[in-house]
Design an enzyme around this catalytic site. Structure first.
Site, PDB file in Angstrom:
ATOM      1  N   GLU A 163      33.393  47.069  25.925  1.00 36.05           N
ATOM      2  CA  GLU A 163      33.696  47.916  27.075  1.00 36.05           C
ATOM      3  C   GLU A 163      34.135  49.337  26.740  1.00 36.05           C
ATOM      4  OE1 GLU A 163      36.281  45.963  29.824  1.00 36.05           O
ATOM      5  OE2 GLU A 163      34.822  44.403  30.238  1.00 36.05           O
ATOM      6  N   GLU A 355      31.435  38.259  29.017  1.00 35.41           N
ATOM      7  CA  GLU A 355      32.661  37.963  29.776  1.00 35.41           C
ATOM      8  C   GLU A 355      32.333  37.784  31.244  1.00 35.41           C
ATOM      9  OE1 GLU A 355      35.983  40.704  29.441  1.00 35.41           O
ATOM     10  OE2 GLU A 355      35.600  40.897  27.296  1.00 35.41           O
TER      11      GLU A 355
HETATM   12  C1  GCO Z   1      37.917  43.537  29.984  1.00 34.31           C
HETATM   13  C2  GCO Z   1      38.448  43.111  28.730  1.00 34.31           C
HETATM   14  C3  GCO Z   1      39.311  41.900  28.796  1.00 34.31           C
HETATM   15  C4  GCO Z   1      40.096  41.670  30.046  1.00 34.31           C
HETATM   16  C5  GCO Z   1      39.278  40.923  31.083  1.00 34.31           C
HETATM   17  C6  GCO Z   1      40.031  40.703  32.367  1.00 34.31           C
HETATM   18  O1  GCO Z   1      36.837  43.095  30.302  1.00 34.31           O
HETATM   19  O2  GCO Z   1      38.569  44.338  30.655  1.00 34.31           O
HETATM   20  O3  GCO Z   1      37.390  42.853  27.919  1.00 34.31           O
HETATM   21  O4  GCO Z   1      40.126  42.195  27.730  1.00 34.31           O
HETATM   22  O5  GCO Z   1      41.219  40.948  29.793  1.00 34.31           O
HETATM   23  O6  GCO Z   1      38.150  41.631  31.389  1.00 34.31           O
HETATM   24  O7  GCO Z   1      40.401  41.920  32.934  1.00 34.31           O
END
Ligand code: GCO
Length: 450
Positions: A163, A355
């Site tokens: 990200e 994710e």
């Molecule tokens: C993100 C990060 C994670 C977060 C998850 C929840 O995607 O922001 O990779 O570290 O914890 O997304 O917000």
């Protein structure tokens, strides 16, 4: 069959959010350690000093993943454990930890996927200018090389960055995340360019060290989707998906993924910020677009889009009573159909959802269990959409639920619970939530019954 036979069902995590042991075995401070010390930055003054104590309890966490039948585990490596000063002297003990972790994951029959950078930037490098410094791509490439050389005999799947939208945009444009300092647009664009170069140089370094490596990149997005199936609404959603919002330029898919997968910055970026763009070296875009094996995409939600308005695409306002998660994120299962579809169309790369998940107000019930029907329902809805995308030919290789255990949710401290495994932060006791057992069954039948 919708999902490939070798589909990788897994869970994801990140070093600073779960490891704890912040000052152990020679780990240097990261920008997050320092940020947490600044009053008012993190809710309740929480820190990642202990987090879910994964550094000491990794075996228990791996055992749980094994029990639930996980096929893959995506974790991140803490750069300041390997190089406490960011570059220079290597800390063998830091590498030893990931060596042990890797052995334990592999012994459990789980495929490891390592992210090299999930936001815990070495503080010593920040003091040398961080991503502003023209040497910053080399620092990252040297770190990537050290990891690949030591772990590459067993670690084959690499993700360079997680990200960039957040660790540049939310850190240096808006300022909710470490180091939380606003920079003017021209400097932020320069940092973005260095990050992209760092990515490309790390890809070269990993390829040189590990011949049979699989390398990807894990940006995030708002996965917008069309209000109806009409060609006009679909085109509007596609446009909105890859659009660069003028007020939140770093919250964009194309700014971060076009250079990597198409070898060019989007024209829209030049229209918006031509005079602010950094000087781009003759070889830069070739390095940035070093061929990758996959696109790892984080997808949590998006907005419903219809044709219309001055830009030709507009957001459909949410009606009263719309579903939100505990973190007040909208529940938009369609994102997991349209997101993969639009990304596949544009970049033609095998895709992993690196994710996806939600936070719920999870509690331990009187029966000692953690019942999280909202998580089960959310995953059920989203994964049906992902399945439809796979059935229609999008090359989807895997799905990593965020997160394995509850963890430190950045500026929100420990107030959001994203895990499939509950963590009692006072005792560090783990309890598998109902969703964990639901996911186990889903993995067993490869999503056939969705
Ligand atoms: C993100 C990060 C994670 C977060 C998850 C929840 O995607 O922001 O990779 O570290 O914890 O997304 O917000």
């Amino acid at each position: 069959m919708a999902f490939r036979k070798d589909f990788v069902w897994g869970g994801a995590s990140a070093s600073y959010q779960i490891e704890g042991a912040a000052a152990e075995d020679g780990r240097g401070p990261s920008i997050w350690d320092m940020f947490c010390k600044e009053p008012g930055r993190v809710l309740n003054g929480s820190t990642g000093d202990v987090a879910a104590d994964h550094y000491h309890r990794y075996q228990e966490d791996v055992d749980i993943m094994k029990q639930l039948g996980y096929k893959g585990y995506r974790f991140s490596i803490a750069w300041p454990r390997i190089f406490p000063e960011g570059d220079g002297k290597l800390n063998g003990k830091g590498l030893d930890f990931y060596d042990r972790l890797l052995d334990s994951i592999i012994a459990a029959g789980i495929i490891p996927y390592a992210t090299l950078y999930h936001w815990d930037y070495p503080y010593a490098l920040f003091r040398r200018g961080g991503w502003m410094n023209p040497d910053s791509p080399r620092w990252f490439a040297d770190y990537a090389a050290a990891v690949a050389q030591r772990l590459g005999d067993r670690l084959k799947n690499y993700i360079t960055f997680n990200e960039p939208q957040c660790f540049i945009g939310i850190s240096y444009d808006s300022t909710e995340h470490a180091p939380g300092i606003h920079f003017p647009i021209w400097d932020t664009l320069l940092m973005a360019h260095h990050v992209l170069l760092a990515h490309g140089r790390a890809v070269q370094a990993i390829r040189a060290a590990v011949k049979d490596s699989q390398i990807g990149y894990a940006p995030t997005c708002s996965a917008h989707y069309p209000a109806t199936d009409s060609p006009e609404d679909q085109e509007a959603a596609r446009k909105a998906f890859f659009h660069i919002p003028p007020d939140r330029c770093f919250w964009s898919v194309s700014l971060w993924s076009d250079p990597v997968f198409l070898g060019k910055y989007p024209d829209e970026l030049y229209t918006l910020h031509g005079p602010h763009m950094p000087k781009i070296g003759a070889d830069d875009l070739r390095i940035i677009s070093e061929p990758l094996d996959f696109l790892g995409q984080n997808i949590y939600n998006g907005m419903e889009i219809r044709a219309g308005g001055p830009l030709g695409a507009e957001i459909v306002p949410r009606k009263d009573g719309y579903a939100f998660t505990a973190a007040k994120w909208p529940v938009t299962p369609e994102s997991l159909y349209w997101g993969p579809k639009f990304l596949w169309e544009r970049y033609k790369k095998p895709l992993y959802i690196t994710e996806n998940g939600l936070s719920c107000a999870d509690v331990v019930s009187l029966d000692g269990k953690v019942h999280d029907p909202a998580r089960i329902d959310f995953l059920h809805r989203y994964l049906r959409c992902l399945k439809k995308a796979a059935e229609e030919g999008v090359d989807i290789r895997g799905y990593f639920h965020w997160c394995v255990t509850d963890n430190f949710e950045w500026a929100k401290g420990y107030t959001d619970r994203f895990g499939m495994v509950y963590c009692d932060y006072q005792t560090q006791r783990r309890i598998i939530k109902d969703s964990g057992y639901w996911y186990r069954d889903l993995i067993q039948n490869n999503g056939e019954e969705l």
